[in-house]
Scaffold this active site. Structure first.
Site, mmCIF file in Angstrom:
data_model
loop_
_atom_site.group_PDB
_atom_site.id
_atom_site.type_symbol
_atom_site.label_atom_id
_atom_site.label_comp_id
_atom_site.label_asym_id
_atom_site.label_seq_id
_atom_site.Cartn_x
_atom_site.Cartn_y
_atom_site.Cartn_z
ATOM 1 C CD GLU A 113 -2.979 -1.066 0.456
ATOM 2 O OE1 GLU A 113 -3.320 -0.210 -0.293
ATOM 3 O OE2 GLU A 113 -3.688 -2.300 0.494
ATOM 4 C CB THR A 114 1.368 4.204 -1.825
ATOM 5 O OG1 THR A 114 2.635 3.313 -2.314
ATOM 6 C CG2 THR A 114 1.818 5.639 -1.647
#
Length: 260
Positions: free
Chosen positions: A46-47
């Site tokens: 995830e970002t």
């Protein structure tokens, strides 16, 4: 254009454990296309991107493949960045997200997140699921977002060697595999190959499904869980009826600048 980037190991008290997330604070939203490209370039599970909106923050999460509507470890990482690097001092962080309003508070070095509790319906254990996981679960459930396979013991979960091509064809976003634990109340592993994440190291949002289930099964509301990936991570859990709390620590791995 230059953007600050923080890489944080969430649900960990030392680097190289827990689940790594990239966090990119913004003053205004970038285009969806550009945020997706940044997430793909980071190539983490995830970002997270956030902007401040008065008393709260708008928060969005992207895998390397697409945007998702709820992510636990990148929420923890975002709160950690606010407190550790951006001089945030309020007792609670409020995030507005596509998954609803989320609250994070900090006590010492532990971050506690208020998340929704998701229900389950039992479904038949099929040969398709058994082939995908490489083992036959004792029970199978479909949740609001994810499928959950329940095994009889921790060793079965730790020993799974899934066929990720077949797992990606199953219903739901995540394939959660869980069992009662030896040193923890329950253990789990989570596979998300459809999102480009063969195995997620520690999946906070999967506990929205597991915590209500294990609270009912074990007859307790306070639990300690462990996600038994190769990195591993411990999560303190509390069942509150229609909500849950999940808590853990975080550490900084890297600070940098994105140059566009």
């Amino acid at each position: 254009m230059e953007l600050d980037l923080y890489q944080v190991d969430a649900f960990a008290d030392e680097v190289f454990n827990g689940n790594p997330a990239a966090v990119v604070p913004l003053y205004e939203w970038l285009s969806d296309e550009l945020m997706q490209k940044i997430a793909a370039e980071n190539n983490l599970s995830e970002t997270a991107f956030f902007i401040r909106k008065g008393e709260y923050f708008e928060l969005r999460w992207f895998t390397a493949e697409s945007e998702v509507d709820l992510c636990g470890h990148a929420t923890l990482a975002s709160a950690y960045v606010l407190y550790e690097f951006l001089e945030y001092t309020d007792p609670v962080v409020v995030f507005e997200t596509k998954g609803g309003r989320l609250f994070v508070d900090r006590e010492a070095d532990t971050y506690s997140m208020d998340f929704p509790a998701w229900g389950l319906r039992e479904i038949q254990v099929t040969e398709r699921v058994s082939q995908a996981l490489g083992a036959r679960p004792a029970e199978l459930f479909m949740g609001e977002r994810d499928m959950m396979a329940v095994f009889e013991n921790e060793d079965e979960v730790r020993g799974l060697s899934p066929d990720f091509r077949l797992v990606s064809q199953l219903d739901g976003m995540c394939m959660i595999c869980t069992a009662p634990g030896l040193d923890y109340d329950f253990v789990s592993r989570t596979f998300v190959p459809e999102q480009g994440i063969p195995e997620d190291p520690v999946t906070g949002s999967a506990h929205c499904t597991m915590v209500p289930f294990w609270a009912d099964r074990l007859g307790k509301t306070l639990m300690r869980a462990y996600q038994a990936s190769s990195r591993g991570g411990a999560i303190d859990c509390e069942y509150l009826g229609d909500r849950i709390k999940i808590a853990g620590k975080a550490v900084t791995y890297m600070k940098g600048i994105i140059t566009l």
